[in-house]
Scaffold this motif. Sequence first.
Motif, PDB file in Angstrom:
ATOM      1  N   ILE A 202       0.845  -1.202   0.000  1.00 25.40           N
ATOM      2  CA  ILE A 202       0.000   0.000   0.000  1.00 25.40           C
ATOM      3  C   ILE A 202       0.876   1.247   0.000  1.00 25.40           C
ATOM      4  CG2 ILE A 202      -1.682   1.332   1.329  1.00 25.40           C
ATOM      5  CD1 ILE A 202      -2.664  -1.414   2.452  1.00 25.40           C
ATOM      6  N   ARG A 203       1.902   1.262   0.832  1.00 25.31           N
ATOM      7  CA  ARG A 203       2.803   2.420   0.896  1.00 25.31           C
ATOM      8  C   ARG A 203       3.442   2.702  -0.464  1.00 25.31           C
ATOM      9  NH1 ARG A 203       5.553   0.603   6.551  1.00 25.31           N
ATOM     10  NH2 ARG A 203       4.597   2.156   7.944  1.00 25.31           N
ATOM     11  N   LYS A 204       3.902   1.658  -1.125  1.00 30.18           N
ATOM     12  CA  LYS A 204       4.550   1.836  -2.435  1.00 30.18           C
ATOM     13  C   LYS A 204       3.580   2.448  -3.439  1.00 30.18           C
ATOM     14  CE  LYS A 204       7.730  -2.060  -1.825  1.00 30.18           C
ATOM     15  NZ  LYS A 204       8.022  -3.471  -2.231  1.00 30.18           N
ATOM     16  N   LYS A 205       2.346   1.988  -3.426  1.00 31.56           N
ATOM     17  CA  LYS A 205       1.357   2.483  -4.383  1.00 31.56           C
ATOM     18  C   LYS A 205       0.955   3.927  -4.075  1.00 31.56           C
ATOM     19  CE  LYS A 205      -0.243  -2.173  -5.448  1.00 31.56           C
ATOM     20  NZ  LYS A 205      -1.335  -3.169  -5.404  1.00 31.56           N
ATOM     21  N   ILE A 206       0.883   4.261  -2.790  1.00 30.79           N
ATOM     22  CA  ILE A 206       0.585   5.637  -2.405  1.00 30.79           C
ATOM     23  C   ILE A 206       1.732   6.558  -2.824  1.00 30.79           C
ATOM     24  CG2 ILE A 206       0.348   7.198  -0.422  1.00 30.79           C
ATOM     25  CD1 ILE A 206      -1.238   4.985   0.983  1.00 30.79           C
ATOM     26  N   ALA A 207       2.971   6.098  -2.604  1.00 34.90           N
ATOM     27  CA  ALA A 207       4.156   6.918  -2.895  1.00 34.90           C
ATOM     28  C   ALA A 207       4.293   7.256  -4.374  1.00 34.90           C
ATOM     29  CB  ALA A 207       5.410   6.201  -2.408  1.00 34.90           C
ATOM     30  N   GLU A 208       3.640   6.496  -5.241  1.00 35.84           N
ATOM     31  CA  GLU A 208       3.692   6.789  -6.675  1.00 35.84           C
ATOM     32  C   GLU A 208       2.941   8.078  -7.017  1.00 35.84           C
ATOM     33  OE1 GLU A 208       2.129   3.424  -8.712  1.00 35.84           O
ATOM     34  OE2 GLU A 208       3.748   2.066  -8.112  1.00 35.84           O
ATOM     35  N   HIS A 209       2.055   8.511  -6.115  1.00 35.83           N
ATOM     36  CA  HIS A 209       1.190   9.655  -6.431  1.00 35.83           C
ATOM     37  C   HIS A 209       1.285  10.824  -5.465  1.00 35.83           C
ATOM     38  CE1 HIS A 209      -0.756   7.182  -9.477  1.00 35.83           C
ATOM     39  NE2 HIS A 209      -0.901   6.242  -8.557  1.00 35.83           N
ATOM     40  N   ILE A 210       1.846  10.585  -4.282  1.00 31.39           N
ATOM     41  CA  ILE A 210       1.872  11.656  -3.285  1.00 31.39           C
ATOM     42  C   ILE A 210       3.075  11.464  -2.361  1.00 31.39           C
ATOM     43  CG2 ILE A 210       0.428  10.450  -1.585  1.00 31.39           C
ATOM     44  CD1 ILE A 210      -0.970  13.132  -1.059  1.00 31.39           C
ATOM     45  N   ALA A 211       3.685  12.570  -1.965  1.00 30.00           N
ATOM     46  CA  ALA A 211       4.863  12.506  -1.105  1.00 30.00           C
ATOM     47  C   ALA A 211       4.465  12.524   0.366  1.00 30.00           C
ATOM     48  CB  ALA A 211       5.791  13.681  -1.410  1.00 30.00           C
ATOM     49  N   GLY A 212       5.381  12.095   1.195  1.00 27.91           N
ATOM     50  CA  GLY A 212       5.161  12.142   2.637  1.00 27.91           C
ATOM     51  C   GLY A 212       4.645  10.840   3.207  1.00 27.91           C
ATOM     52  N   GLU A 213       4.965  10.616   4.472  1.00 29.58           N
ATOM     53  CA  GLU A 213       4.536   9.398   5.152  1.00 29.58           C
ATOM     54  C   GLU A 213       3.053   9.452   5.464  1.00 29.58           C
ATOM     55  OE1 GLU A 213       5.975   8.824   9.163  1.00 29.58           O
ATOM     56  OE2 GLU A 213       6.280   6.683   8.780  1.00 29.58           O
ATOM     57  N   LYS A 214       2.326   8.434   5.083  1.00 35.65           N
ATOM     58  CA  LYS A 214       0.892   8.359   5.358  1.00 35.65           C
ATOM     59  C   LYS A 214       0.579   7.285   6.407  1.00 35.65           C
ATOM     60  CE  LYS A 214       0.318  11.474   2.262  1.00 35.65           C
ATOM     61  NZ  LYS A 214       0.044  12.852   2.646  1.00 35.65           N
ATOM     62  N   ILE A 215       1.358   6.217   6.401  1.00 34.02           N
ATOM     63  CA  ILE A 215       1.141   5.121   7.353  1.00 34.02           C
ATOM     64  C   ILE A 215       2.407   4.953   8.189  1.00 34.02           C
ATOM     65  CG2 ILE A 215       0.587   2.678   7.633  1.00 34.02           C
ATOM     66  CD1 ILE A 215      -0.725   2.778   4.847  1.00 34.02           C
ATOM     67  N   LYS A 216       2.269   5.158   9.472  1.00 34.14           N
ATOM     68  CA  LYS A 216       3.409   5.070  10.385  1.00 34.14           C
ATOM     69  C   LYS A 216       3.422   3.724  11.101  1.00 34.14           C
ATOM     70  CE  LYS A 216       5.567   7.473  14.294  1.00 34.14           C
ATOM     71  NZ  LYS A 216       5.453   8.629  15.235  1.00 34.14           N
ATOM     72  N   THR A 217       4.590   3.114  11.162  1.00 37.12           N
ATOM     73  CA  THR A 217       4.747   1.849  11.877  1.00 37.12           C
ATOM     74  C   THR A 217       4.980   2.113  13.361  1.00 37.12           C
ATOM     75  OG1 THR A 217       5.718   0.757   9.944  1.00 37.12           O
ATOM     76  CG2 THR A 217       6.111  -0.265  12.086  1.00 37.12           C
ATOM     77  N   ILE A 218       4.215   1.459  14.194  1.00 41.11           N
ATOM     78  CA  ILE A 218       4.430   1.496  15.645  1.00 41.11           C
ATOM     79  C   ILE A 218       5.081   0.165  16.002  1.00 41.11           C
ATOM     80  CG2 ILE A 218       3.403   1.805  17.912  1.00 41.11           C
ATOM     81  CD1 ILE A 218       3.147   4.226  16.015  1.00 41.11           C
ATOM     82  N   ARG A 219       6.383   0.190  16.177  1.00 39.39           N
ATOM     83  CA  ARG A 219       7.158  -1.039  16.326  1.00 39.39           C
ATOM     84  C   ARG A 219       6.599  -1.958  17.409  1.00 39.39           C
ATOM     85  NH1 ARG A 219      11.816  -2.256  14.160  1.00 39.39           N
ATOM     86  NH2 ARG A 219      12.173  -0.099  13.533  1.00 39.39           N
ATOM     87  N   GLY A 220       6.416  -3.207  17.010  1.00 41.80           N
ATOM     88  CA  GLY A 220       5.937  -4.218  17.944  1.00 41.80           C
ATOM     89  C   GLY A 220       4.449  -4.164  18.212  1.00 41.80           C
ATOM     90  N   THR A 221       3.757  -3.222  17.578  1.00 40.67           N
ATOM     91  CA  THR A 221       2.322  -3.076  17.850  1.00 40.67           C
ATOM     92  C   THR A 221       1.480  -3.122  16.587  1.00 40.67           C
ATOM     93  OG1 THR A 221       2.847  -1.695  19.767  1.00 40.67           O
ATOM     94  CG2 THR A 221       0.581  -1.632  18.954  1.00 40.67           C
ATOM     95  N   GLY A 222       1.675  -2.141  15.718  1.00 38.93           N
ATOM     96  CA  GLY A 222       0.838  -2.092  14.525  1.00 38.93           C
ATOM     97  C   GLY A 222       1.121  -0.856  13.698  1.00 38.93           C
ATOM     98  N   TYR A 223       0.052  -0.210  13.221  1.00 41.24           N
ATOM     99  CA  TYR A 223       0.209   0.909  12.304  1.00 41.24           C
ATOM    100  C   TYR A 223      -0.788   2.029  12.636  1.00 41.24           C
ATOM    101  CZ  TYR A 223       2.679  -2.609   9.604  1.00 41.24           C
ATOM    102  OH  TYR A 223       3.549  -3.603   9.220  1.00 41.24           O
ATOM    103  N   VAL A 224      -0.403   3.261  12.247  1.00 39.17           N
ATOM    104  CA  VAL A 224      -1.282   4.415  12.389  1.00 39.17           C
ATOM    105  C   VAL A 224      -1.367   5.122  11.046  1.00 39.17           C
ATOM    106  CG1 VAL A 224      -1.609   6.672  13.454  1.00 39.17           C
ATOM    107  CG2 VAL A 224      -0.710   4.788  14.811  1.00 39.17           C
ATOM    108  N   PHE A 225      -2.595   5.397  10.589  1.00 42.79           N
ATOM    109  CA  PHE A 225      -2.748   6.242   9.415  1.00 42.79           C
ATOM    110  C   PHE A 225      -2.718   7.673   9.908  1.00 42.79           C
ATOM    111  CE2 PHE A 225      -4.705   8.580   6.020  1.00 42.79           C
ATOM    112  CZ  PHE A 225      -4.206   7.945   4.894  1.00 42.79           C
ATOM    113  N   ILE A 226      -1.773   8.465   9.395  1.00 44.30           N
ATOM    114  CA  ILE A 226      -1.575   9.835   9.856  1.00 44.30           C
ATOM    115  C   ILE A 226      -2.711  10.723   9.353  1.00 44.30           C
ATOM    116  CG2 ILE A 226       0.003  11.812   9.801  1.00 44.30           C
ATOM    117  CD1 ILE A 226       2.278   9.742   9.353  1.00 44.30           C
ATOM    118  N   GLN A 227      -3.311  11.486  10.256  1.00 48.41           N
ATOM    119  CA  GLN A 227      -4.483  12.290   9.898  1.00 48.41           C
ATOM    120  C   GLN A 227      -4.151  13.474   9.002  1.00 48.41           C
ATOM    121  OE1 GLN A 227      -6.125  12.885  13.950  1.00 48.41           O
ATOM    122  NE2 GLN A 227      -7.982  11.932  13.161  1.00 48.41           N
ATOM    123  N   GLY A 228      -3.006  14.098   9.168  1.00 51.01           N
ATOM    124  CA  GLY A 228      -2.651  15.249   8.359  1.00 51.01           C
ATOM    125  C   GLY A 228      -1.194  15.598   8.549  1.00 51.01           C
ATOM    126  N   GLU A 229      -0.725  16.481   7.647  1.00 49.92           N
ATOM    127  CA  GLU A 229       0.682  16.882   7.716  1.00 49.92           C
ATOM    128  C   GLU A 229       0.926  17.722   8.964  1.00 49.92           C
ATOM    129  OE1 GLU A 229       2.827  15.745   5.787  1.00 49.92           O
ATOM    130  OE2 GLU A 229       1.581  14.877   4.216  1.00 49.92           O
TER     131      GLU A 229
END
Length: 229
Positions: A202-229
């Motif tokens: 998903i990250r790779k496909k998003i990166a083809e069209h828009i810059a910046g981190e959208k999904i942050k990894t929370i090590r050992g737990t899971g992921y967070v979709f970032i609400q805004g810049e």
Amino acid sequence: MKLLMIDDDTGLCELLSEYLSAQGFSIQTAHDGQQGLELALQNDYALILLDVMLPSIDGFEVLKQLRQTKLTPVIMLTAKGEDFDRIFGLELGADDYIAKPFNHRELLARVKAITRRIEHINSLNVATPSKMNVNGITVNLAAREAAINEHTLTLTGTEYEVLVLLIKNAGEVVSKEQISEEVLGRRLASFDRSIDMHVSNIRKKIAEHIAGEKIKTIRGTGYVFIQGE
């Protein structure tokens, strides 16, 4: 629902065809990669069971060519302990995998988890779309599409479901266990990297069209979709 099984083990194909037919599925089989690919491209299946080791062309090449034009859900059949096969299959766009030898009931559970999702999709009223727009990504829940600046993201069904789950919980941590149970319909096993690979795709496909981190990894737990810049 019609399923396609591509596996050169004719005995296994016969056994699973009989078993899955008894569960209400219609099964078509192919015993080499080229034949399986042609059937997959020419017909519409609810799901494809795809072995890695095949005559003519292997399962990876079948999946690679299939994904150029079709997003049919695919469960890869891998050898037990072959982590590379599992990871590579997920990178190429497989929805899930199951290691041989497997319990028929476990396979049925995997199949039903994906086909239930398809039945839910078909029941949606596409005439009244519901949309979410978070941090530059728009998701049309009824049409089952995700887009960035009018560029549609080519996501598999599983990738789409993962993205929607993360966006619905934007700003909050979503555990890998929750993603596995809600999207794949199964508990996350130890050392299972399937969710990591889906998020990576998903990250790779998003990166083809828009810059910046959208999904942050929370090590050992899971992921967070970032609400805004």
